[in-house]
Write a protein that holds these residues in place. Structure first.
Motif, PDB file in Angstrom:
ATOM      1  N   LYS A 289      -9.299 -20.824  11.085  1.00  0.00           N
ATOM      2  CA  LYS A 289      -8.532 -22.054  10.934  1.00  0.00           C
ATOM      3  C   LYS A 289      -7.028 -21.784  10.917  1.00  0.00           C
ATOM      4  O   LYS A 289      -6.245 -22.632  10.535  1.00  0.00           O
ATOM      5  N   GLN A 290      -6.642 -20.586  11.328  1.00  0.00           N
ATOM      6  CA  GLN A 290      -5.231 -20.266  11.418  1.00  0.00           C
ATOM      7  C   GLN A 290      -4.877 -19.857  12.846  1.00  0.00           C
ATOM      8  O   GLN A 290      -5.737 -19.522  13.650  1.00  0.00           O
ATOM      9  N   SER A 291      -3.583 -19.878  13.142  1.00  0.00           N
ATOM     10  CA  SER A 291      -3.131 -19.481  14.472  1.00  0.00           C
ATOM     11  C   SER A 291      -2.701 -18.020  14.469  1.00  0.00           C
ATOM     12  O   SER A 291      -2.334 -17.455  13.443  1.00  0.00           O
ATOM     13  N   HIS A 292      -2.769 -17.431  15.650  1.00  0.00           N
ATOM     14  CA  HIS A 292      -2.353 -16.047  15.851  1.00  0.00           C
ATOM     15  C   HIS A 292      -1.503 -16.015  17.116  1.00  0.00           C
ATOM     16  O   HIS A 292      -1.942 -16.476  18.166  1.00  0.00           O
ATOM     17  N   ILE A 293      -0.278 -15.509  17.003  1.00  0.00           N
ATOM     18  CA  ILE A 293       0.603 -15.457  18.169  1.00  0.00           C
ATOM     19  C   ILE A 293       0.156 -14.310  19.070  1.00  0.00           C
ATOM     20  O   ILE A 293       0.129 -13.150  18.655  1.00  0.00           O
ATOM     21  N   LEU A 294      -0.216 -14.637  20.306  1.00  0.00           N
ATOM     22  CA  LEU A 294      -0.653 -13.615  21.258  1.00  0.00           C
ATOM     23  C   LEU A 294       0.521 -12.795  21.765  1.00  0.00           C
ATOM     24  O   LEU A 294       0.445 -11.569  21.850  1.00  0.00           O
ATOM     25  N   ALA A 295       1.601 -13.463  22.129  1.00  0.00           N
ATOM     26  CA  ALA A 295       2.772 -12.783  22.672  1.00  0.00           C
ATOM     27  C   ALA A 295       3.939 -13.754  22.719  1.00  0.00           C
ATOM     28  O   ALA A 295       3.749 -14.971  22.681  1.00  0.00           O
ATOM     29  N   ALA A 296       5.149 -13.190  22.820  1.00  0.00           N
ATOM     30  CA  ALA A 296       6.359 -14.014  22.819  1.00  0.00           C
ATOM     31  C   ALA A 296       7.262 -13.641  23.993  1.00  0.00           C
ATOM     32  O   ALA A 296       7.125 -12.571  24.590  1.00  0.00           O
ATOM     33  N   ASN A 297       8.182 -14.555  24.304  1.00  0.00           N
ATOM     34  CA  ASN A 297       9.207 -14.346  25.338  1.00  0.00           C
ATOM     35  C   ASN A 297       8.588 -14.045  26.705  1.00  0.00           C
ATOM     36  O   ASN A 297       8.883 -13.029  27.340  1.00  0.00           O
ATOM     37  N   LEU A 298       7.738 -14.959  27.139  1.00  0.00           N
ATOM     38  CA  LEU A 298       6.994 -14.776  28.381  1.00  0.00           C
ATOM     39  C   LEU A 298       7.633 -15.518  29.545  1.00  0.00           C
ATOM     40  O   LEU A 298       8.171 -16.610  29.378  1.00  0.00           O
ATOM     41  N   ASP A 299       7.556 -14.925  30.718  1.00  0.00           N
ATOM     42  CA  ASP A 299       7.938 -15.629  31.941  1.00  0.00           C
ATOM     43  C   ASP A 299       6.773 -16.440  32.486  1.00  0.00           C
ATOM     44  O   ASP A 299       6.954 -17.479  33.107  1.00  0.00           O
ATOM     45  N   GLN A 300       5.541 -15.941  32.221  1.00  0.00           N
ATOM     46  CA  GLN A 300       4.363 -16.639  32.717  1.00  0.00           C
ATOM     47  C   GLN A 300       3.106 -16.049  32.079  1.00  0.00           C
ATOM     48  O   GLN A 300       3.134 -14.966  31.485  1.00  0.00           O
ATOM     49  N   CYS A 301       2.014 -16.793  32.190  1.00  0.00           N
ATOM     50  CA  CYS A 301       0.683 -16.298  31.849  1.00  0.00           C
ATOM     51  C   CYS A 301      -0.161 -16.258  33.112  1.00  0.00           C
ATOM     52  O   CYS A 301      -0.009 -17.104  34.000  1.00  0.00           O
ATOM     53  N   MET A 302      -1.049 -15.288  33.183  1.00  0.00           N
ATOM     54  CA  MET A 302      -2.111 -15.303  34.183  1.00  0.00           C
ATOM     55  C   MET A 302      -3.430 -15.360  33.426  1.00  0.00           C
ATOM     56  O   MET A 302      -3.768 -14.441  32.674  1.00  0.00           O
ATOM     57  N   LEU A 303      -4.142 -16.470  33.609  1.00  0.00           N
ATOM     58  CA  LEU A 303      -5.443 -16.629  32.980  1.00  0.00           C
ATOM     59  C   LEU A 303      -6.508 -16.202  33.981  1.00  0.00           C
ATOM     60  O   LEU A 303      -6.669 -16.819  35.037  1.00  0.00           O
ATOM     61  N   LEU A 304      -7.219 -15.128  33.665  1.00  0.00           N
ATOM     62  CA  LEU A 304      -8.296 -14.664  34.539  1.00  0.00           C
ATOM     63  C   LEU A 304      -9.545 -15.489  34.277  1.00  0.00           C
ATOM     64  O   LEU A 304      -9.973 -15.643  33.124  1.00  0.00           O
ATOM     65  N   VAL A 305     -10.098 -16.022  35.351  1.00  0.00           N
ATOM     66  CA  VAL A 305     -11.244 -16.922  35.280  1.00  0.00           C
ATOM     67  C   VAL A 305     -12.376 -16.368  36.142  1.00  0.00           C
ATOM     68  O   VAL A 305     -12.130 -15.876  37.248  1.00  0.00           O
TER      69      VAL A 305
ATOM     70  N   ARG B  98      12.812 -16.788  19.702  1.00  0.00           N
ATOM     71  CA  ARG B  98      11.907 -16.688  20.852  1.00  0.00           C
ATOM     72  C   ARG B  98      12.200 -17.800  21.849  1.00  0.00           C
ATOM     73  O   ARG B  98      12.440 -18.937  21.457  1.00  0.00           O
ATOM     74  N   LYS B  99      12.139 -17.483  23.136  1.00  0.00           N
ATOM     75  CA  LYS B  99      12.283 -18.549  24.137  1.00  0.00           C
ATOM     76  C   LYS B  99      10.971 -19.324  24.253  1.00  0.00           C
ATOM     77  O   LYS B  99      10.960 -20.492  24.603  1.00  0.00           O
ATOM     78  N   ASN B 100       9.844 -18.660  23.970  1.00  0.00           N
ATOM     79  CA  ASN B 100       8.536 -19.310  23.933  1.00  0.00           C
ATOM     80  C   ASN B 100       7.524 -18.334  23.343  1.00  0.00           C
ATOM     81  O   ASN B 100       7.852 -17.176  23.053  1.00  0.00           O
ATOM     82  N   TYR B 101       6.320 -18.796  23.165  1.00  0.00           N
ATOM     83  CA  TYR B 101       5.221 -17.931  22.731  1.00  0.00           C
ATOM     84  C   TYR B 101       3.928 -18.690  22.974  1.00  0.00           C
ATOM     85  O   TYR B 101       3.941 -19.883  23.314  1.00  0.00           O
ATOM     86  N   ILE B 102       2.812 -18.008  22.815  1.00  0.00           N
ATOM     87  CA  ILE B 102       1.529 -18.676  22.982  1.00  0.00           C
ATOM     88  C   ILE B 102       0.603 -18.219  21.865  1.00  0.00           C
ATOM     89  O   ILE B 102       0.659 -17.065  21.432  1.00  0.00           O
TER      90      ILE B 102
END
Length: 321
Positions: free
Chosen positions: A90-106, A77-81
């Protein structure tokens, strides 16, 4: 989105476009959609999350004569979140991998997105090298006081270096700017339930009919509509990944001394602290606390930093396995 063909015989190469936790939908280089499972021993390979395969992963699959398939290999993977797992907090869950960017809606209201949530998301994205743009939705709904707060947030995060966009998904205002920012990129959409992700996706991809839900008037909180991550192709080029509404981000794979590195303005000022291992709490000669007192660093950002440190100290989230 896919690399040079590696398809040989019953072995195919593709990208995971949907995950339900028990099976995965892979789009192959030929444009086929194949439902896949994971090989039994796959989970034993040093993968520190509840889901070893994520949407956006480039994978090798083997298709058998019955038409079912197994994922046999994940490309680097080039990255993941990641986020806190919804089932095992108490564990992590990978939302997605190989992203160019995230858009966080606020949204500043209906429902409210706290600065602590925004900052935790940004720090997590910094840790995994994913650029973020903040999209402030429902600008048509706010009163004068809420609009002033919105502008203050935009001023804060723009100054730090995070691009900010204003949007009314309900009225379609600002949608052209969003389309331009999404073109030819793989983008993760994230945010609390009810901030308008599904409404925005319906605008961007006409006819997709992503489910939407009314906001609970009593709680002013969103009702969960997306139960798994899924990748959608954009008409003008690019992909968006829709994710379940997220309640919070824990501190994963971060040492106490690293957390400040993921707050760019704190990290920049910290080089002037008297001690190299300063935690920016009680130490004498702390340049960060001085910058907060002089309003060079936002008090809300500093509070978010301390909040994440407290998580780490309390062992709130044990290491994933």
């Amino acid at each position: 989105m896919t690399k040079k063909s590696k398809n040989t015989g019953n072995s195919k190469y593709g990208t995971v476009i949907k995950s339900t936790g028990s099976w995965y939908l892979v789009k192959t280089e030929e444009g086929e959609f194949v439902e896949c499972k994971i090989k039994g021993n796959f989970r034993l390979k040093e993968i520190k999350s509840t889901n070893p395969v994520a949407v956006g992963d480039h994978v090798q699959i083997i298709v058998n004569q019955e038409g079912t398939a197994f994922i046999t290999e994940i490309e680097d993977r080039k990255n993941y979140i990641v986020r806190r797992s919804s089932n095992l907090s108490k564990q992590s869950h990978i939302l997605a991998a190989n992203l160019d960017q995230c858009m966080l809606l606020v949204t500043v209201s209906y429902p409210e997105t706290s600065t602590i949530f925004i900052d935790r998301f940004l720090a997590s994205a910094e840790a995994y090298r994913v650029p973020v743009k903040l999209v402030f939705n429902k600008v048509d709904c706010y009163n004068e006081e809420e609009m002033q707060y919105l502008e203050a947030l935009i001023n804060l995060y723009t100054h730090i270096g995070y691009p900010c966009l204003k949007l009314s998904a309900k009225k379609g205002e600002g949608i052209d700017v969003i389309r331009k920012e999404l073109k030819d990129k793989v983008t993760l959409f994230s945010g609390h339930s009810g901030v308008g992700k599904s409404t925005l996706i319906n605008l961007l991809i006409p006819g997709i009919n992503a489910r939407t839900a009314e906001i609970s008037a009593y709680h002013k909180k969103g009702m969960h509509t997306t139960t798994f991550s899924e990748m959608f192709e954009l008409p003008g080029g690019g992909y968006i990944i829709d994710t379940p509404g997220i309640k919070g981000f824990g501190v994963f794979d971060m040492n106490e001394g690293e957390i400040s590195h993921y707050f760019p303005e704190i990290f920049q000022v910290s080089s002037d602290c008297r001690y190299n291992n300063c935690t920016h709490r009680q130490e004498p000669g702390c340049a960060v606390r001085e910058a907060v007192e002089k309003h060079y660093i936002s008090e809300s950002r500093y509070t978010s930093y301390l909040n994440m440190l407290q998580d780490k100290e309390e062992g709130k989230y044990r290491a994933a396995y």
